[in-house]
Motif scaffolding. Structure first.
Motif, PDB file in Angstrom:
ATOM      1  N   ARG A  85       0.825  -1.203   0.000  1.00  0.00           N
ATOM      2  CA  ARG A  85       0.000   0.000   0.000  1.00  0.00           C
ATOM      3  C   ARG A  85       0.860   1.253   0.000  1.00  0.00           C
ATOM      4  NH1 ARG A  85      -3.418   2.217   5.186  1.00  0.00           N
ATOM      5  NH2 ARG A  85      -4.055   4.189   4.283  1.00  0.00           N
ATOM      6  N   TYR A  86       1.857   1.272   0.902  1.00  0.00           N
ATOM      7  CA  TYR A  86       2.691   2.469   1.029  1.00  0.00           C
ATOM      8  C   TYR A  86       3.956   2.346   0.189  1.00  0.00           C
ATOM      9  CZ  TYR A  86       0.121   4.692   4.868  1.00  0.00           C
ATOM     10  OH  TYR A  86      -0.823   5.332   5.623  1.00  0.00           O
ATOM     11  N   ASP A 137       9.452   7.870   2.298  1.00  0.00           N
ATOM     12  CA  ASP A 137       8.634   8.484   3.343  1.00  0.00           C
ATOM     13  C   ASP A 137       8.847   9.992   3.381  1.00  0.00           C
ATOM     14  OD1 ASP A 137      11.098   8.887   4.566  1.00  0.00           O
ATOM     15  OD2 ASP A 137      10.729   7.550   6.256  1.00  0.00           O
ATOM     16  N   GLN A 150       2.360  12.765  -1.770  1.00  0.00           N
ATOM     17  CA  GLN A 150       1.836  11.870  -0.736  1.00  0.00           C
ATOM     18  C   GLN A 150       0.711  10.996  -1.267  1.00  0.00           C
ATOM     19  OE1 GLN A 150       0.763  14.819   2.195  1.00  0.00           O
ATOM     20  NE2 GLN A 150       2.890  15.460   2.385  1.00  0.00           N
ATOM     21  N   ASN A 206       1.891   7.469  -2.354  1.00  0.00           N
ATOM     22  CA  ASN A 206       1.602   6.888  -1.030  1.00  0.00           C
ATOM     23  C   ASN A 206       2.829   6.883  -0.111  1.00  0.00           C
ATOM     24  OD1 ASN A 206      -1.148   6.233  -1.568  1.00  0.00           O
ATOM     25  ND2 ASN A 206      -0.473   4.458  -2.736  1.00  0.00           N
ATOM     26  N   GLU A 256       5.118   7.013   2.955  1.00  0.00           N
ATOM     27  CA  GLU A 256       4.944   6.609   4.354  1.00  0.00           C
ATOM     28  C   GLU A 256       5.165   7.826   5.248  1.00  0.00           C
ATOM     29  OE1 GLU A 256       4.253   3.545   7.152  1.00  0.00           O
ATOM     30  OE2 GLU A 256       4.878   2.985   5.130  1.00  0.00           O
TER      31      GLU A 256
END
Length: 401
Positions: A176-177, A227, A273, A277, A279
């Protein structure tokens, strides 16, 4: 016959507490109150001591209105409350010729944090953030302001970075991330960083690239971890501070730095973001202000100081959020959070929900500035990645004319 004003809460609480007052942790030991709405009830008041011991970890879910549970864990809230409000500082501009240097990481321990916080470097950097906050006070994003050619070129650079996202779509992957296409975007950023700086740097300051580029390339997230967090956001503020140190940004530009440059930066980051996606880096989760950002809440609360109609509690008014989020950063942040997070706002964002009970925006703004210093600039996990060179000196006291 009129309904009585007081009602008995000795039931299953199936009624809807559809209001947003500041949390009423205690009323009186003789008058127990509902921890949801503050109304009288027949249950005893919650204990004054913490419900969770140090040896027994708390449950996965904590009721939103138990005493002081909305504070982030391990936060010395009393120290934050009692700390002085950071004040704006004039940025000391370097004199040329200047010996620029490649910045490096220095902070590794709480003792290093203390050295940094007590240095002129820290005071001037935080003072720059405060000055930016003051420059946007009572102003909407669209308000006219001085826009230098340099700032227009910087906005154009960020717009170019947004366009790259269209050219580098996310790949299909199971996790997902952390979409790995972000690394392609970030690699392009690093490869083109010199050309991007040359779009606005004058010839006599081209040598500054060795120092300012590392701040810039670390302002948009980490390509290895895929991230982004408040440390990267702080690097962007540090990059702007370095531009002020070398004199290509002046005080007259500050309002445009916030309303044009920083707003465009937030637009870029929201897109990064959501598309890749990213983190959340070092997020406090439910106990934090936001998964990714801090500064737009500071600048956004300053915008709303002394507003005639919009108060901190106005974040719960959906019409206000929809109609005014394009003009006020704080409202824009709240609207974004409500769109990406499911469930009750008080449950997924309890700290922001508590802040909505503060009586005015000036108190919100001063509190957030103190919190930024304590929760970002004084935290080793965040500041261990911060860079120091000749413009932001390590454990140094600025020696400028």
């Amino acid at each position: 016959m009129e309904e009585p004003q007081e009602h008995n809460h000795n039931h299953d609480h199936n009624h809807n507490h559809n209001h947003h007052e500041p949390p009423k942790f205690f009323t009186s030991p003789l008058s127990p109150a509902c921890v949801n709405c503050g109304g009288p009830c027949s249950f005893p008041s919650p204990p004054t001591q913490s419900l969770w011991s140090e040896t027994s970890p708390p449950p996965a879910y904590r009721p939103i209105r138990s005493p002081a549970i909305n504070l982030p864990p391990h936060t010395n809230s009393q120290a934050i409350i009692l700390a002085p409000v950071p004040q704006s500082q004039k940025v000391p501009v370097i004199s040329l010729p200047h010996s620029f240097q490649s910045p490096s990481k220095k902070i590794q321990s709480p003792d290093d944090i203390r050295k940094f916080i007590n240095s002129d470097s820290s005071k001037h950097f935080l003072g720059f953030v405060v000055a930016l906050s003051e420059s946007i006070r009572t102003h909407k994003i669209s308000d006219s302001c001085h826009e230098s050619i340099t700032l227009k070129k910087i906005v154009s650079v960020i717009e170019g970075l947004i366009h790259w996202i269209e050219e580098i779509p996310p790949v299909q992957q199971s996790s997902r991330y952390g979409n790995i296409s972000y690394r392609t975007w970030h690699n392009r950023l690093v490869e083109n960083s010199e050309n991007l700086m040359l779009q606005f740097l004058p010839d006599n300051l081209k040598s500054s690239m060795v120092e300012i580029i590392p701040y810039f390339t670390d302002s948009f997230g980490n390509s290895s971890r895929i991230d982004y967090g408040t440390g990267h956001e702080t690097n962007f503020a540090a990059w702007l501070y370095c531009l002020a140190r070398i004199g290509i940004i002046e005080e007259v530009d500050y309002q445009a730095i916030v309303s044009r440059v920083f707003v465009k930066y937030i637009e870029l980051m929201r897109k990064l973001q959501s598309v890749y996606n990213l983190e959340p880096a070092g997020s406090h989760g439910v106990w934090g202000l936001d998964d990714y950002h801090f500064l737009p809440f500071i600048f956004g609360s300053s915008q709303l100081i002394d507003h005639k109609y919009m108060k901190p509690k106005s974040i719960h008014n959906e019409d206000i959020l929809e109609n005014f989020s394009n003009e006020y950063m704080y409202l824009s942040c709240i609207l974004f959070i409500k769109k990406v997070k499911k469930g009750l706002f008080a449950e997924h964002s309890p700290l922001l929900d508590d802040i909505s009970g503060v009586p005015n925006w000036k108190k919100v703004n001063s509190g957030l500035l103190k919190m930024y210093r304590a929760e970002v600039l004084e935290k080793v996990p965040i500041m261990q990645h911060f860079l120091f060179g000749s413009l932001i000196q390590w454990y140094g006291f600025l020696s400028c004319p």
